[in-house]
Design a protein around this motif. Structure first.
Motif, PDB file in Angstrom:
ATOM      1  N   UNK A  52      36.771 -95.671  33.101  1.00  0.00           N
ATOM      2  CA  UNK A  52      37.361 -95.194  31.851  1.00  0.00           C
ATOM      3  C   UNK A  52      38.842 -95.528  31.702  1.00  0.00           C
ATOM      4  N   UNK A  72      28.471 -91.860  23.926  1.00  0.00           N
ATOM      5  CA  UNK A  72      28.614 -90.444  24.269  1.00  0.00           C
ATOM      6  C   UNK A  72      28.896 -89.600  23.015  1.00  0.00           C
ATOM      7  N   UNK A  73      28.775 -88.280  23.159  1.00  0.00           N
ATOM      8  CA  UNK A  73      28.897 -87.415  21.972  1.00  0.00           C
ATOM      9  C   UNK A  73      30.249 -87.455  21.271  1.00  0.00           C
ATOM     10  N   UNK A  74      31.295 -87.917  21.928  1.00  0.00           N
ATOM     11  CA  UNK A  74      32.576 -88.028  21.222  1.00  0.00           C
ATOM     12  C   UNK A  74      32.491 -89.061  20.103  1.00  0.00           C
ATOM     13  N   UNK A 103      39.381 -84.796  15.605  1.00  0.00           N
ATOM     14  CA  UNK A 103      40.348 -84.748  16.700  1.00  0.00           C
ATOM     15  C   UNK A 103      40.109 -85.858  17.722  1.00  0.00           C
ATOM     16  N   UNK A 104      38.946 -86.496  17.640  1.00  0.00           N
ATOM     17  CA  UNK A 104      38.629 -87.561  18.592  1.00  0.00           C
ATOM     18  C   UNK A 104      38.786 -88.957  17.986  1.00  0.00           C
ATOM     19  N   UNK A 139      23.844 -85.336  27.711  1.00  0.00           N
ATOM     20  CA  UNK A 139      24.455 -85.997  26.555  1.00  0.00           C
ATOM     21  C   UNK A 139      25.653 -86.849  26.946  1.00  0.00           C
ATOM     22  N   UNK A 140      26.333 -86.463  28.019  1.00  0.00           N
ATOM     23  CA  UNK A 140      27.426 -87.277  28.538  1.00  0.00           C
ATOM     24  C   UNK A 140      26.942 -88.111  29.706  1.00  0.00           C
ATOM     25  N   UNK A 154      26.938 -90.265  19.910  1.00  0.00           N
ATOM     26  CA  UNK A 154      26.026 -89.235  20.431  1.00  0.00           C
ATOM     27  C   UNK A 154      24.573 -89.720  20.332  1.00  0.00           C
ATOM     28  N   UNK A 197      34.074 -86.247  15.081  1.00  0.00           N
ATOM     29  CA  UNK A 197      35.140 -85.272  15.257  1.00  0.00           C
ATOM     30  C   UNK A 197      36.507 -85.878  14.904  1.00  0.00           C
ATOM     31  N   UNK A 212      31.016 -95.432  26.554  1.00  0.00           N
ATOM     32  CA  UNK A 212      31.822 -94.365  25.954  1.00  0.00           C
ATOM     33  C   UNK A 212      31.422 -94.136  24.502  1.00  0.00           C
ATOM     34  N   UNK A 241      40.949 -88.353  22.075  1.00  0.00           N
ATOM     35  CA  UNK A 241      41.850 -88.534  23.226  1.00  0.00           C
ATOM     36  C   UNK A 241      42.170 -87.165  23.828  1.00  0.00           C
ATOM     37  N   UNK A 270      33.042 -87.717  28.318  1.00  0.00           N
ATOM     38  CA  UNK A 270      32.768 -86.809  27.206  1.00  0.00           C
ATOM     39  C   UNK A 270      33.921 -85.802  27.143  1.00  0.00           C
TER      40      UNK A 270
END
Lengths: 388, 195
Positions: free
Chosen positions: A325, B98-100, B175-176, A264-265, B103, B173, B95, A1, A207
């Motif tokens: 989003x 994505x890499x968060x 933090x994510x 990547x995003x 990935x 991650x 979403x 977040x 991302x």
């Protein structure tokens, strides 16, 4: 977040750290020396980035597994080293390089720095996309990429890497050329603004971590620029052109962030290209009507031109964010639920016992949740069309 | 005398041939391919620690070989395309790619490869390497089932298992992690068709 508080902390930390390095170097090195001043600006950006990344709690695991880690652990340090070498070897008062006892001509240092620069610029794309699905056919002999719809063939790979190399060289060259004609401060600040805008656009495309990597870089550039501008005003001999090294770091950082955000995003290709070219708007100050204006007016013109384009890009990105989003981040609103229930209740009961309601258009609606799912798919389809 | 010896030799030779063939048949394992139509790999994760979000992976492949005589020689292999994540919300799926999260451009597959198999009551205990998000960790699966069924001359066998893991253990991650909990439960129902 997203965490705006930690982003603010990281920005402040990076600005302060980079500004402090420039000022401390000036205090220690009393004698004005071109290479030392240029080195201090490059080091300041490097320290600022590390400080900001530490506040943001980026992971520093080796070997780097993803593109963002490769950017932070390979590309950025290599760029800082390159710009340090360029500042030491390629400056106007470059020190004499002695190789095996022989004194190499000063031009040799410049050529060495240029050689390193070309090698780095040529390999940035390859480093960032290492082991990704795009290079599956090329780097893994078809093990991973074969059959993957996103895998590039040889021609595509050459086109992407060649294009990014040419783009990097062109933008770096043009911005450095401009910095010789005018004060570099506004160029570096414009670059920092574009980098920050790229981060925001990447975040809004979904991302978040990738976008937040722009914060320390942009803040470090701002810190080094302000400190050098301050010294340029109060100290004789601290020329603004010492910021050339920071332009090199900024250009590589911008290109890398765009590459990460796009490949990547979900940062769209058009947006990435516009953002990549936006720093070139700094050349607006060299137009016939503006060329003869005072320096501060030319600087303002550069910043305004960049701000306008950046605002337009971010406005479109925000619209996409609100559509795609934002619904994920907020809880299901009562209005949405009411709308779904209204749609369901206005429909006639279906003849199919397994489907409670059928909409007027003939679309089967099982319940409110199904209706929402269907709506989000329609939105997604529209978005894809808009992107195309 | 010579004739008798010849007959004995011939009989011995035939017996050796027959026994080696039977032995090979008894020791042979059955190879099964993952039947995507009758299998599923789904998952659920806590949302804000009050509810569960459910999802599944639509593109899964794999194979396993079952050796009933010597189960330790059995092998299991499962490959999940991370890109095929489906939580019944297209925007959320994008979403998650994505890499968060997964990935998928960097780590396109999630894989399990067995390294050891042990028989337990009602199934198998399978240890192996689980690779997700570029990180490999040793895990243990309790595969329940293993019943065979022949339908239209095709032998089928099925297993079910549940696996609990922490995303942060696989390089996601910390933090994510956000509103979606760190711990996820993966539910695998796998039906194999003999090749």
């Amino acid at each position: 977040m997203p965490d705006p508080i930690s982003y603010l902390k990281a920005s402040i930390a990076a600005v302060v750290a980079s500004a402090m390095i420039v000022l401390v170097f000036r205090l220690i090195m009393r004698k004005s020396m071109h290479s030392v001043a240029a080195v201090s600006c490059v080091l300041a950006v490097g320290v600022g980035i590390v400080t900001g990344c530490r506040v943001l709690q980026f992971s520093w695991t080796w070997p780097p597994a993803n593109a963002l880690n490769r950017f932070l652990l390979i590309v950025l340090p290599a760029t800082v080293i390159l710009e340090l070498l360029a500042a030491i070897l390629g400056g106007g008062e470059a020190v004499n390089v002695r190789i095996l006892g022989y004194s190499a001509p000063k031009r040799c240092g410049s050529l060495c720095a240029l050689g390193f620069r070309l090698a780095l610029y040529a390999s940035v794309g390859r480093i960032l996309l290492h082991d990704s699905v795009y290079l599956g056919d090329v780097s893994r002999g078809g093990d991973l990429g074969s059959g993957h719809p996103d895998a590039w063939n040889f021609a595509q790979t050459v086109a992407v890497f060649g294009g990014s190399f040419a783009g990097l060289i062109a933008i770096w060259g043009l911005l450095c050329r401009l910095s010789e004609r005018a004060a570099a401060g506004s160029i570096t600040l414009s670059l920092a603004m574009v980098i920050q805008g790229t981060g925001l656009a990447t975040m809004m495309a979904g991302y978040i971590k990738g976008g937040s990597a722009a914060i320390p870089l942009a803040a470090a550039l701002v810190g080094a620029t302000f400190a050098s501008q301050l010294l340029a005003k109060v100290v004789d001999g601290f020329d603004k052109k010492y910021l050339r090294g920071t332009i090199g770091i900024g250009v590589i950082g911008l290109c890398s962030l765009l590459c990460i955000g796009h490949y990547f995003g979900q940062l769209t290709g058009l947006r990435a290209i516009v953002l990549f070219l936006t720093p070139l708007l700094c050349w607006i100050s060299e137009l016939p009507g503006l060329r003869a204006r005072p320096a501060w007016q030319k600087s303002a013109a550069r910043m305004i031109a960049v701000t306008i384009v950046l605002s337009a890009v971010l406005f479109v990105a925000k619209q996409d964010f609100d559509r795609e989003m934002a619904p994920l981040l907020r809880s299901v609103s009562s209005s949405d639920t009411e709308r779904s229930l209204t749609a369901a209740s206005s429909s006639k009961p279906s003849a199919d016992p397994g489907v409670p309601f059928a909409s007027k258009s003939g679309e089967k609606v099982a319940d409110g949740r199904m209706s929402r799912t269907g709506r989000s798919r329609v939105v997604q389809t529209n978005t894809v069309k808009q992107r195309i | 005398m010579l004739r008798r010896n010849c007959t004995t030799c011939l009989m011995s030779f035939v017996m050796i041939l027959v026994l080696s063939g039977v032995g090979r048949l008894a020791g042979a394992s059955d190879d099964y391919a993952y039947d995507l139509v009758h299998s599923s790999v789904s998952f659920k994760a806590r949302h804000m620690d009050i509810s569960w979000i459910h999802g599944r992976f639509n593109d899964v492949a794999g194979n396993f070989s079952l050796d009933r005589e010597d189960p330790t020689k059995s092998t299991f292999l499962l490959t999940i395309k991370a890109d095929s994540v489906d939580t019944a919300n297209a925007a959320r799926d994008e979403h998650l790619r994505q890499p968060d999260y997964f990935d998928t451009k960097q780590f396109p597959t999630i894989e399990f490869k067995s390294t050891g198999v042990k028989v337990i009551e009602g199934g198998y205990e399978v240890t192996g390497d689980f690779t997700m998000h570029g990180k490999t960790k040793g895990i243990m699966l309790t595969l329940m089932g293993g019943k065979e069924h022949i339908f239209k001359d095709v032998k089928r066998v099925a297993f079910s298992t549940e696996l609990k893991l922490k995303r942060s253990d696989f390089g996601f991650d910390k933090t994510q992690i956000g509103a979606i909990g760190d711990e996820a439960i993966i539910i695998i129902d796998c039906e194999g068709m003999r090749k």
